[in-house]
Scaffold this motif. Structure first.
Motif, PDB file in Angstrom:
ATOM      1  N   GLY A  95     -38.467  54.385 -48.277  1.00 37.36           N
ATOM      2  CA  GLY A  95     -37.289  53.835 -47.634  1.00 37.36           C
ATOM      3  C   GLY A  95     -37.338  52.338 -47.405  1.00 37.36           C
ATOM      4  O   GLY A  95     -36.374  51.749 -46.906  1.00 37.36           O
ATOM      5  N   TRP A  96     -38.458  51.692 -47.758  1.00 42.55           N
ATOM      6  CA  TRP A  96     -38.579  50.252 -47.498  1.00 42.55           C
ATOM      7  C   TRP A  96     -37.638  49.422 -48.363  1.00 42.55           C
ATOM      8  O   TRP A  96     -37.169  48.372 -47.935  1.00 42.55           O
ATOM      9  CB  TRP A  96     -40.009  49.792 -47.766  1.00 42.55           C
ATOM     10  CG  TRP A  96     -41.016  50.293 -46.802  1.00 42.55           C
ATOM     11  CD1 TRP A  96     -40.863  51.285 -45.880  1.00 42.55           C
ATOM     12  CD2 TRP A  96     -42.364  49.838 -46.674  1.00 42.55           C
ATOM     13  NE1 TRP A  96     -42.032  51.478 -45.190  1.00 42.55           N
ATOM     14  CE2 TRP A  96     -42.970  50.603 -45.654  1.00 42.55           C
ATOM     15  CE3 TRP A  96     -43.124  48.874 -47.337  1.00 42.55           C
ATOM     16  CZ2 TRP A  96     -44.298  50.420 -45.266  1.00 42.55           C
ATOM     17  CZ3 TRP A  96     -44.448  48.682 -46.958  1.00 42.55           C
ATOM     18  CH2 TRP A  96     -45.025  49.448 -45.933  1.00 42.55           C
ATOM     19  N   GLY A  97     -37.406  49.850 -49.581  1.00 42.94           N
ATOM     20  CA  GLY A  97     -36.604  49.053 -50.498  1.00 42.94           C
ATOM     21  C   GLY A  97     -36.364  49.798 -51.793  1.00 42.94           C
ATOM     22  O   GLY A  97     -36.541  51.023 -51.873  1.00 42.94           O
ATOM     23  N   PRO A  98     -35.983  49.099 -52.839  1.00 44.10           N
ATOM     24  CA  PRO A  98     -35.698  49.729 -54.138  1.00 44.10           C
ATOM     25  C   PRO A  98     -36.903  50.480 -54.693  1.00 44.10           C
ATOM     26  O   PRO A  98     -38.052  50.141 -54.400  1.00 44.10           O
ATOM     27  CB  PRO A  98     -35.327  48.540 -55.029  1.00 44.10           C
ATOM     28  CG  PRO A  98     -34.906  47.467 -54.081  1.00 44.10           C
ATOM     29  CD  PRO A  98     -35.737  47.651 -52.862  1.00 44.10           C
ATOM     30  N   ASN A 104     -42.416  52.791 -55.249  1.00 41.39           N
ATOM     31  CA  ASN A 104     -42.072  52.217 -53.951  1.00 41.39           C
ATOM     32  C   ASN A 104     -42.426  50.730 -53.988  1.00 41.39           C
ATOM     33  O   ASN A 104     -43.530  50.318 -53.623  1.00 41.39           O
ATOM     34  CB  ASN A 104     -42.841  52.922 -52.835  1.00 41.39           C
ATOM     35  CG  ASN A 104     -42.540  54.414 -52.797  1.00 41.39           C
ATOM     36  OD1 ASN A 104     -41.418  54.842 -53.056  1.00 41.39           O
ATOM     37  ND2 ASN A 104     -43.548  55.213 -52.492  1.00 41.39           N
ATOM     38  N   ALA A 105     -41.481  49.913 -54.448  1.00 36.28           N
ATOM     39  CA  ALA A 105     -41.777  48.533 -54.838  1.00 36.28           C
ATOM     40  C   ALA A 105     -42.333  47.656 -53.717  1.00 36.28           C
ATOM     41  O   ALA A 105     -43.383  47.020 -53.898  1.00 36.28           O
ATOM     42  CB  ALA A 105     -40.523  47.891 -55.440  1.00 36.28           C
ATOM     43  N   PRO A 106     -41.688  47.561 -52.540  1.00 34.76           N
ATOM     44  CA  PRO A 106     -42.263  46.705 -51.497  1.00 34.76           C
ATOM     45  C   PRO A 106     -43.649  47.188 -51.051  1.00 34.76           C
ATOM     46  O   PRO A 106     -44.548  46.377 -50.840  1.00 34.76           O
ATOM     47  CB  PRO A 106     -41.251  46.794 -50.357  1.00 34.76           C
ATOM     48  CG  PRO A 106     -39.969  47.210 -51.007  1.00 34.76           C
ATOM     49  CD  PRO A 106     -40.379  48.096 -52.135  1.00 34.76           C
ATOM     50  N   TYR A 107     -43.793  48.500 -50.928  1.00 32.43           N
ATOM     51  CA  TYR A 107     -45.092  49.057 -50.543  1.00 32.43           C
ATOM     52  C   TYR A 107     -46.150  48.749 -51.590  1.00 32.43           C
ATOM     53  O   TYR A 107     -47.287  48.408 -51.260  1.00 32.43           O
ATOM     54  CB  TYR A 107     -44.960  50.573 -50.362  1.00 32.43           C
ATOM     55  CG  TYR A 107     -46.238  51.261 -49.950  1.00 32.43           C
ATOM     56  CD1 TYR A 107     -46.532  51.460 -48.609  1.00 32.43           C
ATOM     57  CD2 TYR A 107     -47.144  51.717 -50.904  1.00 32.43           C
ATOM     58  CE1 TYR A 107     -47.708  52.094 -48.218  1.00 32.43           C
ATOM     59  CE2 TYR A 107     -48.315  52.351 -50.526  1.00 32.43           C
ATOM     60  CZ  TYR A 107     -48.597  52.539 -49.188  1.00 32.43           C
ATOM     61  OH  TYR A 107     -49.770  53.152 -48.818  1.00 32.43           O
TER      62      TYR A 107
END
Length: 331
Positions: A95-98, A104-107
């Protein structure tokens, strides 16, 4: 000869302990109430980082090789063992970003760079400063190297069978994704072994003050973490809408690149010493513990515990700086 072997064993043991302490304890990822969980991380962190250090130093690699191997380490731990790079549920990272191609790109950006720096580079640098008389010589003989590799592999398996089944039941990494992650990890390892960047040409400029070095690293470390990790009740990076996550991701990448460029330039300056290296490490560690107090502690006991850990860390770093200044062995 016996004294030298003993020193190498102590250095290897120190790295086994320092790696999980730096990566997990001093950030607060493992709450004080659950310190026993560190046992799960010692095989993969301790043996894994020791194996990386041995391979890199035996092949003549430097900082760049350690970072590339750290990237491979992050891909294995996060991608294969925890499955967190692609899981739609674990840690709420989806859920952080795209999620391009299910990633999980930002992660992924946060943790892959974090592992390269805080799980690998900083622990290796600290231990080499503690045992600076050993330089970059290997700590292990062939049997110890093989045993370390086996332990690291078992550590990957231990993490895989302990965390995902309890924290992310029902999710299984797709086979195609596993192959891609393995391929990227292998490419990072190959690059670390064969690509040796030249040191920057020596500069006539004097090295900056150690306080400045530490401050720049502290600001860069805190900014990088704060740009990517949702904290203080946020569900997305820096309180922006989910669709805007690429913006802090880009800024975080620029912060990391600028800090790396600046340190590379400074390290070629006249008068750059091991105390400057320690200042850089100390600034990054203090900042990342400060961020942990803001983002990772919700229980008063955990907050107090991390504050104590941070205070002890600062005292130990000060002690190491004193030994570097006086030229006396620290370990």
């Amino acid at each position: 000869m016996a004294f030298l072997r003993n020193r190498r064993r102590r250095a290897a043991l120190a790295l086994v302990l320092v790696a999980p302490a730096v990566a997990e304890l001093t950030l607060g990822s493992v709450p004080v109430r659950m310190l026993w969980l560190v046992v799960l991380y010692v095989p993969i962190y301790g043996a894994g980082v020791l194996l990386i250090r041995e391979v890199v130093r035996r092949t003549g690699g430097g900082t760049g090789a350690l970072l590339l191997m750290g990237l491979a380490y992050g891909l294995v731990e996060e991608g294969l063992a925890l499955q967190s790079l692609t899981s739609p549920h674990l840690y709420g990272a989806a859920g952080w970003g795209p999620r391009p191609w299910g990633i999980n790109a930002p992660y992924a950006e946060l943790n892959l760079i974090y592992h390269a720096v805080f799980s690998v580079l900083l622990p290796v640098t600290l231990v080499e400063l503690m045992f600076r008389d050993l330089g970059r010589t290997p700590y292990l003989r062939r049997g110890g190297l093989i045993g370390t590799a086996i332990t690291a592999l078992l550590g990957v398996g231990l993490l895989r069978v302990s965390v995902p089944p309890s924290q992310d039941p029902g999710y299984l990494l797709p086979g195609r994704a596993a192959l891609v992650i393995l391929g990227l990890a292998a490419a990072s390892v190959v690059a670390a072994l064969v690509l040796h960047r030249r040191r920057p040409a020596s500069s006539d400029r004097p090295a900056p003050g150690r306080f400045r070095v530490g401050a720049v690293c502290a600001i860069a470390a805190f900014a990088f973490l704060a740009l990517l990790f949702p904290f203080a009740g946020a569900h997305h990076p820096v309180f922006l809408p989910r669709a805007w996550a690429p913006l802090p991701m880009a800024v975080a990448a620029l912060v990391a690149a600028a800090a790396a460029w600046r340190l590379r330039r400074w390290s070629a300056a006249t008068g750059w010493t091991p105390r400057h290296r320690l200042a850089a490490v100390s600034g990054a560690l203090i900042a990342h513990t400060a961020f942990g107090l803001v983002s990772h502690t919700r229980d008063p006991l955990d907050t107090a515990g991390l504050a104590v850990i941070g205070a002890v860390m600062i005292l130990l770093l000060h002690r190491l700086d004193h030994h570097l200044a006086t030229g006396t062995p620290d370990a």
